[in-house]
Design a protein around this motif. Structure first.
Motif, PDB file in Angstrom:
ATOM      1  N   ILE A  62      -4.408 -12.488  -2.158  1.00  0.00           N
ATOM      2  CA  ILE A  62      -3.224 -13.264  -2.574  1.00  0.00           C
ATOM      3  C   ILE A  62      -2.777 -12.732  -3.927  1.00  0.00           C
ATOM      4  N   PRO A  63      -1.795 -11.843  -3.927  1.00  0.00           N
ATOM      5  CA  PRO A  63      -1.295 -11.310  -5.184  1.00  0.00           C
ATOM      6  C   PRO A  63      -0.136 -12.155  -5.710  1.00  0.00           C
ATOM      7  N   HIS A  64       0.106 -12.066  -7.000  1.00  0.00           N
ATOM      8  CA  HIS A  64       1.301 -12.678  -7.585  1.00  0.00           C
ATOM      9  C   HIS A  64       2.527 -12.145  -6.849  1.00  0.00           C
ATOM     10  N   GLN A  65       3.481 -13.024  -6.591  1.00  0.00           N
ATOM     11  CA  GLN A  65       4.660 -12.652  -5.795  1.00  0.00           C
ATOM     12  C   GLN A  65       5.846 -12.386  -6.727  1.00  0.00           C
ATOM     13  N   ALA A  66       5.971 -11.138  -7.194  1.00  0.00           N
ATOM     14  CA  ALA A  66       7.098 -10.782  -8.063  1.00  0.00           C
ATOM     15  C   ALA A  66       8.109  -9.945  -7.301  1.00  0.00           C
ATOM     16  N   ASN A  67       7.598  -9.045  -6.479  1.00  0.00           N
ATOM     17  CA  ASN A  67       8.454  -8.128  -5.741  1.00  0.00           C
ATOM     18  C   ASN A  67       7.607  -7.585  -4.595  1.00  0.00           C
ATOM     19  N   LYS A  68       8.145  -7.598  -3.388  1.00  0.00           N
ATOM     20  CA  LYS A  68       7.337  -7.159  -2.231  1.00  0.00           C
ATOM     21  C   LYS A  68       6.857  -5.722  -2.417  1.00  0.00           C
ATOM     22  N   ARG A  69       7.661  -4.912  -3.087  1.00  0.00           N
ATOM     23  CA  ARG A  69       7.250  -3.511  -3.295  1.00  0.00           C
ATOM     24  C   ARG A  69       6.050  -3.418  -4.237  1.00  0.00           C
ATOM     25  N   ILE A  70       5.967  -4.321  -5.227  1.00  0.00           N
ATOM     26  CA  ILE A  70       4.805  -4.340  -6.141  1.00  0.00           C
ATOM     27  C   ILE A  70       3.557  -4.760  -5.346  1.00  0.00           C
ATOM     28  N   ILE A  71       3.714  -5.767  -4.496  1.00  0.00           N
ATOM     29  CA  ILE A  71       2.589  -6.261  -3.682  1.00  0.00           C
ATOM     30  C   ILE A  71       2.080  -5.151  -2.762  1.00  0.00           C
ATOM     31  N   ASP A  72       3.005  -4.481  -2.078  1.00  0.00           N
ATOM     32  CA  ASP A  72       2.610  -3.419  -1.138  1.00  0.00           C
ATOM     33  C   ASP A  72       1.850  -2.309  -1.866  1.00  0.00           C
ATOM     34  N   ALA A  73       2.328  -1.940  -3.058  1.00  0.00           N
ATOM     35  CA  ALA A  73       1.686  -0.859  -3.808  1.00  0.00           C
ATOM     36  C   ALA A  73       0.261  -1.257  -4.210  1.00  0.00           C
TER      37      ALA A  73
END
Ligand code: ACO
Length: 329
Positions: free
Chosen positions: A250-261
């Motif tokens: 469960i990562p912080h949700q700032a930007n889907k591209r940040i999460i994917d990386a």
């Protein structure tokens, strides 16, 4: 003694602001926001709502789910950068609203890492043996500090939060480890300049929109990807785990591209990554807490599962936490 999560809850205000709503008030498109961020909509507070109201919903839900009375709570920690007011603390308002007459507490400011910092702080109180039950809430009403004429920043955020009850356990379940970081040299890239002691409110600060959140989005993006990925990878390495060992990330949700990386870097497959940014946007200290409760409600966590949390935010602040999921006993 470990600290274990005995209940989870979240609350998002009823009012929904979609990308199409934003198209009507600024030069943006649903397509741009979705493709660059993954966000479809966000919840925002109504006219008479504030951060403590979100917390009060969460707090009542937590008490019910944990089958506790208000007086069972020892400490209330509210992680937020959008308190109702600078003083008193939002925690004090929540304590009064809940009737938690034995509790003391405080607000904690660590922006998007607030919930992780709050969990770590709460866990230490429980692990000390001096306190039995700590309520930790991560929450923000970001709409109150956004300039809806600034398309670079305002489209990213929403309001909401979540929380947990932490209790002690002698089992090996619960919060196993955390790695928390801070680097104040990044402060200038993401800040709300006025309203504190450096720049108290004046007619000029209001006219110059200094009470709104300002950011250098590209720089934030770069540091967020590196910060969240590094610290998550380090946590796995430290415990000799791989992405395959993690049941849920469960990562912080700032930007889907940040999460994917971040997930790619840790070799965590897509089906094990909780993503709800499409519904809520970035609720700052709220994101991980909301995600955690959704995961519990969706039955995505079972006893013995390794849960990895990761955050990055203003400060800079960042960190990761490893939890072995289980019921208190
Ligand atoms: N609608 C349409 N166009 C937009 C919008 C918008 N809402 N916002 C910016 N643009 C434009 C820009 O003006 C720019 O136009 P130009 O090329 O003519 O100058 C163009 O889109 C591309 O801008 P970029 O900055 O290159 O876009 P990028 O792909 O980097 O995405 C974004 C920008 C979404 C802000 C991204 O950098 C990001 O997510 N950064 C992280 C910010 C963040 O998450 N902050 C939250 C707090 S910190 C945290 O939670 C981790």
């Amino acid at each position: 003694m470990n600290a274990i999560i005995s209940a989870t809850a979240h609350y998002a205000p009823k009012k929904v602001l979609t990308n199409h709503d934003l198209e009507k008030i600024m030069d943006t498109t649903d397509e741009w926001i979705k493709s660059r961020t993954g966000i479809h909509q966000r919840h925002i507070i109504g006219e008479n709502e504030a951060t403590s109201d979100i917390c009060t919903h969460i707090g009542r839900d937590l008490l019910e789910k944990a089958n506790l009375k208000p007086d069972d709570i020892d400490i209330i920690i509210v992680s937020t950068v959008t308190p109702d007011m600078l003083a008193p603390s939002t925690a004090a308002i929540v304590q009064n609203n809940l009737g938690a007459n034995r509790a003391w507490g405080f607000d904690l400011s660590a922006a998007c890492s607030g919930f992780l910092y709050g969990l770590e702080t709460g866990a230490k109180f429980v692990e000390s043996g001096q306190y039995k039950r700590v309520m930790v809430i991560g929450v923000d009403a970001m709409s109150t500090i956004l300039d809806y004429e600034d398309r670079n920043t305002s489209v990213l955020f929403g309001d909401g939060g979540g929380g947990v009850i932490l209790e002690s356990t002698e089992s090996d379940f619960g919060i196993l480890d955390s790695i928390l970081r801070m680097d104040g040299s990044g402060g200038k890239y993401l800040q709300m300049p006025a309203g504190g002691s450096r720049m108290p409110a004046t007619i000029e600060t209001v006219e110059n929109k200094m009470h709104y959140l300002k950011q250098d989005g590209r720089t934030v993006f770069k540091f967020a990807v590196k910060g969240m990925a590094d610290v998550s990878a380090k946590m796995l390495e430290k415990h000799q785990l791989t992405g395959d060992d993690i049941a849920l990330f469960i990562p912080h949700q700032a930007n889907k591209r940040i999460i994917d990386a971040a997930a790619n870097r840790c070799n965590i497959s897509k089906d094990k990554v909780l993503i709800n940014i499409q519904k809520y946007g970035n609720t700052t200290a709220g994101t991980i807490a909301i995600g955690l409760n959704e995961a519990v409600e969706q039955g995505r966590l079972k006893e013995g599962d390794y849960l990895l949390l990761a955050a990055f935010g203003a400060g800079w602040t960042w960190g990761s936490m490893l939890i072995k999921w289980g019921n208190p006993s």
